[in-house]
Design a protein around this motif. Sequence first.
Motif, short mmCIF file in Angstrom:
data_model
loop_
_atom_site.label_atom_id
_atom_site.label_comp_id
_atom_site.label_asym_id
_atom_site.label_seq_id
_atom_site.Cartn_x
_atom_site.Cartn_y
_atom_site.Cartn_z
N SER A 91 24.73 4.53 22.87
CA SER A 91 24.86 5.95 22.55
C SER A 91 25.79 6.63 23.54
N GLU A 92 26.48 7.67 23.06
CA GLU A 92 27.37 8.43 23.93
C GLU A 92 26.59 9.36 24.86
N TYR A 93 25.40 9.75 24.44
CA TYR A 93 24.57 10.68 25.23
C TYR A 93 23.45 9.87 25.88
N GLY A 94 23.81 9.14 26.91
CA GLY A 94 22.85 8.24 27.54
C GLY A 94 21.66 8.95 28.16
N LEU A 95 21.94 9.98 28.99
CA LEU A 95 20.85 10.67 29.68
C LEU A 95 19.96 11.42 28.70
N ALA A 96 20.59 12.09 27.72
CA ALA A 96 19.79 12.82 26.74
C ALA A 96 18.92 11.88 25.92
N THR A 97 19.45 10.72 25.59
CA THR A 97 18.67 9.75 24.84
C THR A 97 17.46 9.29 25.64
N ILE A 98 17.65 9.07 26.94
CA ILE A 98 16.54 8.63 27.78
C ILE A 98 15.47 9.72 27.87
N MET A 99 15.89 10.97 28.05
CA MET A 99 14.93 12.05 28.16
C MET A 99 14.14 12.24 26.87
N VAL A 100 14.81 12.16 25.72
CA VAL A 100 14.11 12.30 24.44
C VAL A 100 13.10 11.18 24.25
N CYS A 101 13.48 9.96 24.56
CA CYS A 101 12.56 8.82 24.41
C CYS A 101 11.36 8.96 25.34
N MET A 102 11.59 9.46 26.56
CA MET A 102 10.47 9.64 27.48
C MET A 102 9.52 10.72 26.98
N ALA A 103 10.06 11.81 26.42
CA ALA A 103 9.20 12.88 25.89
C ALA A 103 8.40 12.39 24.69
N LEU A 104 9.05 11.66 23.80
CA LEU A 104 8.33 11.12 22.64
C LEU A 104 7.27 10.11 23.09
N GLY A 105 7.58 9.29 24.08
CA GLY A 105 6.60 8.32 24.59
C GLY A 105 5.39 9.00 25.19
N ALA A 106 5.63 10.09 25.94
CA ALA A 106 4.51 10.83 26.53
C ALA A 106 3.63 11.44 25.45
N ALA A 107 4.26 11.99 24.42
CA ALA A 107 3.48 12.63 23.35
C ALA A 107 2.64 11.62 22.59
N PHE A 108 3.25 10.50 22.20
CA PHE A 108 2.49 9.49 21.46
C PHE A 108 1.44 8.82 22.35
N GLY A 109 1.74 8.60 23.62
CA GLY A 109 0.76 8.01 24.52
C GLY A 109 -0.44 8.92 24.71
N MET A 110 -0.20 10.20 24.84
CA MET A 110 -1.30 11.16 24.97
C MET A 110 -2.15 11.19 23.71
#
Length: 236
Positions: A91-110
């Motif tokens: 992806s061209e937006y590497g940092l944004a992709t990482i942040m979105v995946c971390m937020a989604l992971g936190a939400a689903f994990g919770m």
Amino acid sequence: MSMNDARRTTVPTPPQGEEIASFATYLEAQKAVDVLADSAFAVQAVTIVGSDLRMVERVTGRLSYPRVALAGALSGIWFGLFIGLLFSLFSEYGLATIMVCMALGAAFGMLFGVISYAFTGGKRDFVSQSQVVASRYDVLCLGELAGEARNRLQSAGIRTVARGQGYPQPGGGYPPAGGHGGPAGYSAPGAGGPGAGGSEGSGPAGSGETPPQRPTPPEALEPPRYGQRLDEPPQQ
């Protein structure tokens, strides 16, 4: 190596050797073996045996919905970070992709953590850690090296066990007292004891003769016949 040899090497065997020291904790037994290793002793002849095993479960805290949600969010963040790093490679937006995946992971994990805790119905509202511990740890050493091991432990200021207190061997137990193969107090025939005066036989004292034995009547040698009364053999 054949299949039988492989099975023979994987079968657990009982510990063998002579007890040289005994400790209340595993750390003390580990220290004793470490002392032997530092003095260039053949530690492959040493075994640590834990006796009176117990399963101990230590409670570390209380479970609640906020704590379950926090633990699930942390686990989801780590999983999302891993997925985000993989997606950022394409992806061209590497940092944004990482942040979105971390937020989604936190939400689903919770969410998954709270749902899993709700299904327990409050039957286990605590966190614990289980482990197997022993009430005593014995250090064993092979008989030919036990004396040297004791001397090295004593020189290091470690208390040892007196010689002769070996660990029970499989099928044999401790060596019998007195060096005989029988129980304590056993004496072999002809080795002394009541009535041993150097005479042979069991006849009258000093005669050396054996009294004649009466022949067994043929009726007494026949097998019993059930349902039929047998008369006693005639007395000689």
